[in-house]
Design a protein around this motif. Structure first.
Motif, PDB file in Angstrom:
ATOM      1  N   UNK A 136       4.528  -9.234 -11.627  1.00 22.29           N
ATOM      2  CA  UNK A 136       5.028  -7.866 -11.448  1.00 22.29           C
ATOM      3  C   UNK A 136       3.889  -6.858 -11.557  1.00 22.29           C
ATOM      4  N   UNK A 137       3.005  -7.044 -12.529  1.00 20.75           N
ATOM      5  CA  UNK A 137       1.878  -6.119 -12.697  1.00 20.75           C
ATOM      6  C   UNK A 137       0.929  -6.207 -11.496  1.00 20.75           C
ATOM      7  N   UNK A 138       0.697  -7.418 -10.999  1.00 24.56           N
ATOM      8  CA  UNK A 138      -0.156  -7.594  -9.822  1.00 24.56           C
ATOM      9  C   UNK A 138       0.448  -6.866  -8.620  1.00 24.56           C
ATOM     10  N   UNK A 139       1.727  -7.092  -8.378  1.00 22.19           N
ATOM     11  CA  UNK A 139       2.391  -6.437  -7.238  1.00 22.19           C
ATOM     12  C   UNK A 139       2.353  -4.922  -7.373  1.00 22.19           C
ATOM     13  N   UNK A 140       2.575  -4.421  -8.585  1.00 24.07           N
ATOM     14  CA  UNK A 140       2.541  -2.981  -8.794  1.00 24.07           C
ATOM     15  C   UNK A 140       1.156  -2.413  -8.496  1.00 24.07           C
ATOM     16  N   UNK A 141       0.124  -3.064  -8.998  1.00 18.31           N
ATOM     17  CA  UNK A 141      -1.240  -2.592  -8.733  1.00 18.31           C
ATOM     18  C   UNK A 141      -1.568  -2.627  -7.238  1.00 18.31           C
ATOM     19  N   UNK A 142      -1.106  -3.658  -6.531  1.00 18.48           N
ATOM     20  CA  UNK A 142      -1.332  -3.722  -5.083  1.00 18.48           C
ATOM     21  C   UNK A 142      -0.569  -2.620  -4.350  1.00 18.48           C
ATOM     22  N   UNK A 143       0.651  -2.336  -4.820  1.00 17.42           N
ATOM     23  CA  UNK A 143       1.439  -1.269  -4.190  1.00 17.42           C
ATOM     24  C   UNK A 143       0.835   0.109  -4.434  1.00 17.42           C
ATOM     25  N   UNK A 144       0.270   0.317  -5.627  1.00 22.50           N
ATOM     26  CA  UNK A 144      -0.274   1.626  -5.977  1.00 22.50           C
ATOM     27  C   UNK A 144      -1.711   1.836  -5.483  1.00 22.50           C
ATOM     28  N   UNK A 145      -2.326   0.803  -4.989  1.00 27.42           N
ATOM     29  CA  UNK A 145      -3.716   0.910  -4.529  1.00 27.42           C
ATOM     30  C   UNK A 145      -3.815   1.828  -3.316  1.00 27.42           C
ATOM     31  N   UNK A 146      -4.962   2.443  -3.163  1.00 28.14           N
ATOM     32  CA  UNK A 146      -5.221   3.308  -2.008  1.00 28.14           C
ATOM     33  C   UNK A 146      -5.741   2.445  -0.862  1.00 28.14           C
ATOM     34  N   UNK A 147      -4.883   2.158   0.091  1.00 27.10           N
ATOM     35  CA  UNK A 147      -5.215   1.313   1.231  1.00 27.10           C
ATOM     36  C   UNK A 147      -5.681   2.134   2.435  1.00 27.10           C
ATOM     37  N   UNK A 148      -5.779   3.451   2.305  1.00 27.90           N
ATOM     38  CA  UNK A 148      -6.128   4.296   3.448  1.00 27.90           C
ATOM     39  C   UNK A 148      -7.470   3.936   4.087  1.00 27.90           C
ATOM     40  N   UNK A 149      -8.487   3.491   3.321  1.00 28.87           N
ATOM     41  CA  UNK A 149      -9.732   3.106   3.999  1.00 28.87           C
ATOM     42  C   UNK A 149      -9.545   1.958   5.004  1.00 28.87           C
ATOM     43  N   UNK A 156      -6.859   1.516   6.921  1.00 27.95           N
ATOM     44  CA  UNK A 156      -6.260   2.100   8.121  1.00 27.95           C
ATOM     45  C   UNK A 156      -7.245   2.986   8.869  1.00 27.95           C
ATOM     46  N   UNK A 157      -8.182   3.579   8.141  1.00 23.68           N
ATOM     47  CA  UNK A 157      -9.134   4.500   8.755  1.00 23.68           C
ATOM     48  C   UNK A 157     -10.350   3.796   9.359  1.00 23.68           C
ATOM     49  N   UNK A 158     -10.584   2.560   8.999  1.00 21.81           N
ATOM     50  CA  UNK A 158     -11.762   1.837   9.506  1.00 21.81           C
ATOM     51  C   UNK A 158     -11.636   1.627  11.014  1.00 21.81           C
ATOM     52  N   UNK A 159     -12.770   1.738  11.696  1.00 26.95           N
ATOM     53  CA  UNK A 159     -12.762   1.687  13.159  1.00 26.95           C
ATOM     54  C   UNK A 159     -12.828   0.271  13.723  1.00 26.95           C
ATOM     55  N   UNK A 160     -13.574  -0.599  13.077  1.00 20.86           N
ATOM     56  CA  UNK A 160     -13.768  -1.943  13.630  1.00 20.86           C
ATOM     57  C   UNK A 160     -13.078  -2.983  12.745  1.00 20.86           C
ATOM     58  N   UNK A 161     -12.925  -4.163  13.297  1.00 24.27           N
ATOM     59  CA  UNK A 161     -12.346  -5.260  12.527  1.00 24.27           C
ATOM     60  C   UNK A 161     -13.201  -5.574  11.312  1.00 24.27           C
ATOM     61  N   UNK A 162     -14.497  -5.590  11.489  1.00 27.52           N
ATOM     62  CA  UNK A 162     -15.409  -5.868  10.380  1.00 27.52           C
ATOM     63  C   UNK A 162     -15.279  -4.808   9.295  1.00 27.52           C
ATOM     64  N   UNK A 163     -15.184  -3.552   9.676  1.00 28.17           N
ATOM     65  CA  UNK A 163     -15.036  -2.469   8.704  1.00 28.17           C
ATOM     66  C   UNK A 163     -13.676  -2.544   8.004  1.00 28.17           C
ATOM     67  N   UNK A 164     -12.632  -2.906   8.747  1.00 25.86           N
ATOM     68  CA  UNK A 164     -11.304  -3.064   8.140  1.00 25.86           C
ATOM     69  C   UNK A 164     -11.325  -4.180   7.102  1.00 25.86           C
TER      70      UNK A 164
END
Length: 188
Positions: A144-157, A159-167
């Motif tokens: 539960x703690x792992x899932x919560x931390x993954x849900x609360x993480x900032x994943x915006x970088x 989505x913003x990355x331009x290339x597959x390697x950067x993603x």
């Protein structure tokens, strides 16, 4: 066990009851095999897994086969080991050293509803390169703690990355610290 004064090998026995749940047994088998594979010796695990590899769509079989592939293990028996009208291949010889193994076969017996699996092991090669296997401990994992931390993480970088390697790099930058915190590496 040693072979004529040569390097030792590891031999283990497996039995999984047919009524047992597949997932915890596969996880336990993964942990045990990972542990012995880290010993850097030829490993042979033999026995009744109750995973019928002739029927890959049955419960747990695909996960079991994937486990063997993930650990670079070979299952040497290819013919049914439990004869009858619904013959099954549930008795296996699993190894990390198929090149040392000859004559893997099924021998009919009359004292059991399972036939005997056998193989011969040739002399051990003296200079095998050592492999280091790194695993993550899940013994203290709070899912539960792992899932919560993954849900609360900032994943915006990601989505913003331009290339597959950067993603991929952005994803790993978020993922790795969280996984490291919840499932630390252990030495094997």
């Amino acid at each position: 066990m040693g072979l004529n004064g040569r390097r030792a090998l590891i031999v283990g026995a497996i039995y999984r009851p047919p009524s047992a749940a597949a997932v915890p047994d596969i996880d336990a088998l993964r942990d045990q095999l990972t542990y012995v594979l880290a010993k850097d010796k030829p490993v042979y695990a033999l026995g009744d897994t109750n995973f019928d590899v002739l029927r890959p769509t049955k419960a747990g079989v695909a996960s079991y086969v994937q486990l063997l592939n993930d650990l670079s293990l070979s299952q040497l028996i290819t013919t049914p080991t439990r004869p009858g009208s619904n013959a099954t291949l549930i008795d296996h010889i699993i190894t990390n050293s198929p090149e040392l193994t000859t004559d893997a076969e099924v021998t009919p017996v009359n004292i059991s509803d399972h036939d005997l699996v056998t193989a011969s092991v040739r002399g051990i090669k003296p200079h095998q390169q050592r492999r280091v296997i790194t695993v993550r401990s899940t013994r203290q994992l709070n899912q539960d703690a792992l899932c919560l931390d993954l849900l609360l993480a900032d994943w915006s970088p990601v989505y913003q990355a331009a290339s597959t390697t950067a993603k991929w790099a952005a994803w790993k930058a978020v993922w790795d610290p969280i996984i490291d915190q919840h499932m630390p590496h252990t030495g094997v």
